[in-house]
Design a protein around this motif. Structure first.
Motif, PDB file in Angstrom:
ATOM      1  N   ILE A 235     -34.059  -1.785  85.624  1.00 53.01           N
ATOM      2  CA  ILE A 235     -34.427  -0.553  84.934  1.00 53.01           C
ATOM      3  C   ILE A 235     -34.635  -0.857  83.456  1.00 53.01           C
ATOM      4  CG2 ILE A 235     -33.725   1.825  84.438  1.00 53.01           C
ATOM      5  CD1 ILE A 235     -31.650   1.482  86.728  1.00 53.01           C
ATOM      6  N   VAL A 236     -35.694  -0.287  82.858  1.00 51.42           N
ATOM      7  CA  VAL A 236     -35.949  -0.517  81.445  1.00 51.42           C
ATOM      8  C   VAL A 236     -34.856   0.131  80.600  1.00 51.42           C
ATOM      9  CG1 VAL A 236     -37.558  -0.239  79.537  1.00 51.42           C
ATOM     10  CG2 VAL A 236     -38.433  -0.484  81.854  1.00 51.42           C
ATOM     11  N   PRO A 237     -34.182  -0.631  79.745  1.00 51.84           N
ATOM     12  CA  PRO A 237     -33.178  -0.030  78.862  1.00 51.84           C
ATOM     13  C   PRO A 237     -33.838   0.920  77.860  1.00 51.84           C
ATOM     14  CG  PRO A 237     -32.958  -2.418  78.933  1.00 51.84           C
ATOM     15  CD  PRO A 237     -34.261  -2.081  79.573  1.00 51.84           C
ATOM     16  N   TYR A 238     -33.100   1.909  77.435  1.00 49.24           N
ATOM     17  CA  TYR A 238     -33.635   2.854  76.449  1.00 49.24           C
ATOM     18  C   TYR A 238     -33.806   2.162  75.097  1.00 49.24           C
ATOM     19  CZ  TYR A 238     -33.682   6.477  72.889  1.00 49.24           C
ATOM     20  OH  TYR A 238     -34.021   7.246  71.799  1.00 49.24           O
ATOM     21  N   SER A 239     -34.914   2.454  74.438  1.00 50.36           N
ATOM     22  CA  SER A 239     -35.141   2.016  73.066  1.00 50.36           C
ATOM     23  C   SER A 239     -35.610   3.208  72.247  1.00 50.36           C
ATOM     24  CB  SER A 239     -36.189   0.900  72.994  1.00 50.36           C
ATOM     25  OG  SER A 239     -35.726  -0.277  73.618  1.00 50.36           O
ATOM     26  N   SER A 240     -35.108   3.340  71.056  1.00 49.29           N
ATOM     27  CA  SER A 240     -35.512   4.431  70.180  1.00 49.29           C
ATOM     28  C   SER A 240     -36.965   4.243  69.751  1.00 49.29           C
ATOM     29  CB  SER A 240     -34.616   4.482  68.947  1.00 49.29           C
ATOM     30  OG  SER A 240     -34.855   3.351  68.124  1.00 49.29           O
ATOM     31  N   PRO A 241     -37.636   5.311  69.298  1.00 48.74           N
ATOM     32  CA  PRO A 241     -39.013   5.166  68.797  1.00 48.74           C
ATOM     33  C   PRO A 241     -39.121   4.108  67.696  1.00 48.74           C
ATOM     34  CG  PRO A 241     -38.487   7.477  69.102  1.00 48.74           C
ATOM     35  CD  PRO A 241     -37.210   6.716  69.326  1.00 48.74           C
ATOM     36  N   THR A 242     -38.119   4.039  66.821  1.00 49.04           N
ATOM     37  CA  THR A 242     -38.130   3.035  65.752  1.00 49.04           C
ATOM     38  C   THR A 242     -38.054   1.628  66.326  1.00 49.04           C
ATOM     39  OG1 THR A 242     -37.069   4.541  64.192  1.00 49.04           O
ATOM     40  CG2 THR A 242     -36.934   2.192  63.701  1.00 49.04           C
ATOM     41  N   ASP A 243     -37.150   1.435  67.280  1.00 48.51           N
ATOM     42  CA  ASP A 243     -37.016   0.109  67.897  1.00 48.51           C
ATOM     43  C   ASP A 243     -38.282  -0.285  68.647  1.00 48.51           C
ATOM     44  OD1 ASP A 243     -34.532  -0.450  66.918  1.00 48.51           O
ATOM     45  OD2 ASP A 243     -33.433   0.154  68.712  1.00 48.51           O
ATOM     46  N   LYS A 244     -38.914   0.677  69.326  1.00 44.23           N
ATOM     47  CA  LYS A 244     -40.155   0.376  70.052  1.00 44.23           C
ATOM     48  C   LYS A 244     -41.237  -0.107  69.090  1.00 44.23           C
ATOM     49  CE  LYS A 244     -39.509   3.503  73.989  1.00 44.23           C
ATOM     50  NZ  LYS A 244     -40.001   4.729  74.667  1.00 44.23           N
ATOM     51  N   GLN A 245     -41.329   0.540  67.940  1.00 45.33           N
ATOM     52  CA  GLN A 245     -42.320   0.127  66.944  1.00 45.33           C
ATOM     53  C   GLN A 245     -42.006  -1.270  66.416  1.00 45.33           C
ATOM     54  OE1 GLN A 245     -42.429   2.454  63.334  1.00 45.33           O
ATOM     55  NE2 GLN A 245     -44.622   2.079  63.033  1.00 45.33           N
ATOM     56  N   ILE A 246     -40.740  -1.511  66.153  1.00 41.76           N
ATOM     57  CA  ILE A 246     -40.317  -2.821  65.652  1.00 41.76           C
ATOM     58  C   ILE A 246     -40.599  -3.913  66.678  1.00 41.76           C
ATOM     59  CG2 ILE A 246     -38.249  -4.193  65.152  1.00 41.76           C
ATOM     60  CD1 ILE A 246     -37.129  -1.695  63.719  1.00 41.76           C
ATOM     61  N   ILE A 247     -40.234  -3.653  67.934  1.00 43.47           N
ATOM     62  CA  ILE A 247     -40.422  -4.629  69.010  1.00 43.47           C
ATOM     63  C   ILE A 247     -41.871  -5.075  69.123  1.00 43.47           C
ATOM     64  CG2 ILE A 247     -40.484  -4.809  71.543  1.00 43.47           C
ATOM     65  CD1 ILE A 247     -37.835  -3.227  71.571  1.00 43.47           C
ATOM     66  N   MET A 257     -38.289 -11.847  61.273  1.00 44.79           N
ATOM     67  CA  MET A 257     -39.216 -12.280  60.226  1.00 44.79           C
ATOM     68  C   MET A 257     -40.661 -11.878  60.540  1.00 44.79           C
ATOM     69  SD  MET A 257     -37.434 -13.575  57.818  1.00 44.79           S
ATOM     70  CE  MET A 257     -38.702 -14.379  56.828  1.00 44.79           C
ATOM     71  N   ASP A 258     -40.943 -11.554  61.811  1.00 38.78           N
ATOM     72  CA  ASP A 258     -42.296 -11.129  62.198  1.00 38.78           C
ATOM     73  C   ASP A 258     -42.551  -9.655  61.891  1.00 38.78           C
ATOM     74  OD1 ASP A 258     -42.900 -13.648  63.321  1.00 38.78           O
ATOM     75  OD2 ASP A 258     -41.931 -13.097  65.198  1.00 38.78           O
ATOM     76  N   ILE A 259     -41.525  -8.909  61.593  1.00 43.62           N
ATOM     77  CA  ILE A 259     -41.650  -7.455  61.430  1.00 43.62           C
ATOM     78  C   ILE A 259     -42.167  -7.143  60.028  1.00 43.62           C
ATOM     79  CG2 ILE A 259     -40.407  -5.261  61.506  1.00 43.62           C
ATOM     80  CD1 ILE A 259     -38.301  -6.783  63.276  1.00 43.62           C
ATOM     81  N   PRO A 260     -43.283  -6.419  59.912  1.00 47.71           N
ATOM     82  CA  PRO A 260     -43.834  -6.083  58.586  1.00 47.71           C
ATOM     83  C   PRO A 260     -42.836  -5.284  57.755  1.00 47.71           C
ATOM     84  CG  PRO A 260     -45.398  -5.569  60.341  1.00 47.71           C
ATOM     85  CD  PRO A 260     -44.099  -5.876  61.001  1.00 47.71           C
ATOM     86  N   ARG A 277     -30.533 -15.762  60.637  1.00 45.62           N
ATOM     87  CA  ARG A 277     -30.212 -15.058  61.883  1.00 45.62           C
ATOM     88  C   ARG A 277     -31.331 -15.285  62.905  1.00 45.62           C
ATOM     89  NH1 ARG A 277     -28.560 -12.411  57.475  1.00 45.62           N
ATOM     90  NH2 ARG A 277     -26.477 -11.459  57.420  1.00 45.62           N
ATOM     91  N   THR A 278     -31.303 -16.432  63.526  1.00 49.45           N
ATOM     92  CA  THR A 278     -32.412 -16.871  64.382  1.00 49.45           C
ATOM     93  C   THR A 278     -32.731 -15.895  65.502  1.00 49.45           C
ATOM     94  OG1 THR A 278     -31.813 -19.164  63.948  1.00 49.45           O
ATOM     95  CG2 THR A 278     -33.245 -18.758  65.843  1.00 49.45           C
ATOM     96  N   THR A 279     -31.705 -15.358  66.158  1.00 50.33           N
ATOM     97  CA  THR A 279     -31.948 -14.550  67.358  1.00 50.33           C
ATOM     98  C   THR A 279     -32.045 -13.053  67.085  1.00 50.33           C
ATOM     99  OG1 THR A 279     -29.574 -14.328  67.859  1.00 50.33           O
ATOM    100  CG2 THR A 279     -30.719 -16.253  68.756  1.00 50.33           C
ATOM    101  N   THR A 280     -31.812 -12.601  65.860  1.00 51.16           N
ATOM    102  CA  THR A 280     -31.847 -11.167  65.574  1.00 51.16           C
ATOM    103  C   THR A 280     -33.259 -10.611  65.745  1.00 51.16           C
ATOM    104  OG1 THR A 280     -30.031 -11.427  64.000  1.00 51.16           O
ATOM    105  CG2 THR A 280     -31.311  -9.411  63.850  1.00 51.16           C
ATOM    106  N   TYR A 281     -33.380  -9.554  66.520  1.00 53.07           N
ATOM    107  CA  TYR A 281     -34.677  -8.995  66.906  1.00 53.07           C
ATOM    108  C   TYR A 281     -35.551 -10.081  67.531  1.00 53.07           C
ATOM    109  CZ  TYR A 281     -33.536  -4.653  64.492  1.00 53.07           C
ATOM    110  OH  TYR A 281     -32.936  -3.479  64.110  1.00 53.07           O
ATOM    111  N   GLY A 282     -34.926 -10.946  68.297  1.00 52.53           N
ATOM    112  CA  GLY A 282     -35.649 -12.058  68.891  1.00 52.53           C
ATOM    113  C   GLY A 282     -36.390 -11.675  70.160  1.00 52.53           C
ATOM    114  N   ARG A 283     -37.574 -12.257  70.324  1.00 45.66           N
ATOM    115  CA  ARG A 283     -38.329 -12.116  71.570  1.00 45.66           C
ATOM    116  C   ARG A 283     -38.295 -13.452  72.292  1.00 45.66           C
ATOM    117  NH1 ARG A 283     -42.658  -8.782  73.743  1.00 45.66           N
ATOM    118  NH2 ARG A 283     -42.940  -7.640  71.784  1.00 45.66           N
TER     119      ARG A 283
END
Length: 401
Positions: A235-247, A257-260, A277-283
């Motif tokens: 099941i897809v975990p919930y993400s806030s609108p802000t997090d979706k934009q960031i992702i 570092m990729d996030i404008p 912080r290598t893994t923070t907001y990591g894909r």
């Protein structure tokens, strides 16, 4: 000694990752314990009804059966309070509950798993926690070896490093399991990548059940699907609108570092200014194993938890895949939080199985005290400690009491 005759006790078992590896290797698990009810329910469903849901400090040690091996990883909380102990100290640290059970049961071998931070942790008196633990186990008659292993080296699609304290009453040095997978080594099996680990899983659904996208494309997918014909907990975990934009801005293998700057939060801007912080907001990088799965892998700001292709967080089932739990392994939880706690706290079963299979040579061919004595005499004459194990095991059957 036959595998199904080797009796195992699991302490702080959680949902059973460490225990499952020993079960898969053919050992006889006879008793286990954990304080989290959801984890115990999961354990009963997948491994066996022998688990006791209770605080280990409240269990009567006389009710714990005898066993050949004790396995488990106490929570790291309380390490800062461990010092050079005396009989009158308050034994509140859970690690000492583990020690108490080992001392009562007196298994031939115990396997103690924990985070790498235990190696640098200091006790209240300034001494090193790892040194105090080693001494405490030696004081109750165990020969100790300490290793740091990377789960990716044993076929787990995750760069997860953990410390293992292995103690034995056989009087020998126990080595690490032979490495099976390698980051870069010609002619050897390579680390399992994130793509290889989960690419056969279709997009998540509302109820978490879905058929596979295609037939298994590699050895790992075949192994995970051995007893399953569909996926669950997908099941897809919930993400806030802000997090979706960031992702959406993070590239495969990338991070915060990729996030404008225009869509970055104050926290992300702080990370950018301080770094490290290598893994923070990591894909996920599809060509590499994941980083460590933690108990918050439904969140983008703690760990590398964004799917390598789809703009979403990884699912519970994908988390289980990265931990090497097979697809027929089910979780029971009354809260959303405890799904992630159970998965993130687990020892990868494939790493556990590597230990279980490796320990067989020590349990099936145990040197006698006489053989060990002769081997140690050989060491004193030659100054080659490696000959102790070599001689003792080679002559295990020739020296009987």
């Amino acid at each position: 000694m036959k595998k199904n005759k080797i009796k195992v006790i699991g302490l702080f078992s959680g949902c059973g990752g460490l225990d499952l590896g020993f079960k898969q290797a053919g050992y006889d698990l006879i008793w286990a314990n954990d304080i989290l009810k959801d984890a115990c329910d999961t354990y009963r469903l997948n491994i066996g009804g022998h688990i006791v849901n209770e605080d280990i400090t409240k269990i009567d040690l006389n009710t714990i059966p005898n066993a050949d091996i004790i396995i488990g990883g106490p929570p790291c909380q309380g390490f800062s309070g461990i010092g050079k102990r005396d009989p009158n100290d308050n034994r509140s640290a859970l690690v000492y509950s583990y020690l108490d059970v080992v001392n009562k049961v007196q298994p031939k071998i115990f396997l103690f798993e924990n985070v790498t931070g235990i190696k640098s942790s200091k006790a209240a008196d300034g001494s090193k926690v790892i040194d105090n633990l080693k001494q405490a186990f030696e004081n109750i008659g165990y020969h100790i070896n300490i290793f740091t292993l990377n789960a990716a080296d044993y076929g787990v699609p995750q760069r997860r490093k953990r410390v293992f304290i292995i103690g034995n009453k056989l009087g020998v040095d126990i080595s690490v399991p032979p490495q099976t997978h390698f980051e870069n080594k010609e002619g050897k099996r390579k680390w399992i990548s994130s793509f290889e680990a989960i690419s056969d899983l279709d997009s998540p659904t509302e109820n978490g059940e879905t058929k596979y996208k295609h037939q298994p494309k590699n050895e790992y997918q075949t192994l995970m699907r051995k007893n399953a014909d569909k996926t669950t907990l997908h099941i897809v975990p919930y993400s806030s609108p802000t997090d979706k934009q960031i992702i959406s801005h993070v590239k495969p293998g990338g991070n915060y570092m990729d996030i404008p700057d225009s869509v970055s939060t104050k926290r992300i801007m702080y990370f950018k200014s301080t770094g490290g912080r290598t893994t923070t907001y990591g894909r996920l990088d599809p060509e590499m194993p994941n980083y460590t799965i933690n108990t918050h892998f439904n969140r983008p700001n703690i760990g590398c938890n964004i799917h390598y292709e789809e703009d979403r967080m990884i699912t519970i089932r994908e988390g289980l895949r990265f931990q090497s739990f097979p697809d027929d392994f089910q979780l029971i939880s009354k809260t959303q939080r405890n799904y992630y706690v159970q998965v993130g706290n687990a020892v990868p079963p494939l790493l556990s199985k590597a230990w279980a299979e490796h320990l067989l040579k020590y349990l099936e061919d145990i040197p006698s005290p006489k053989a060990i004595h002769i081997a140690k005499s050989l060491e004193s004459q030659t100054h080659k400690p490696e000959l102790v194990n070599e001689y003792a095991f080679a002559n295990a059957e020739n020296h009987t009491e």
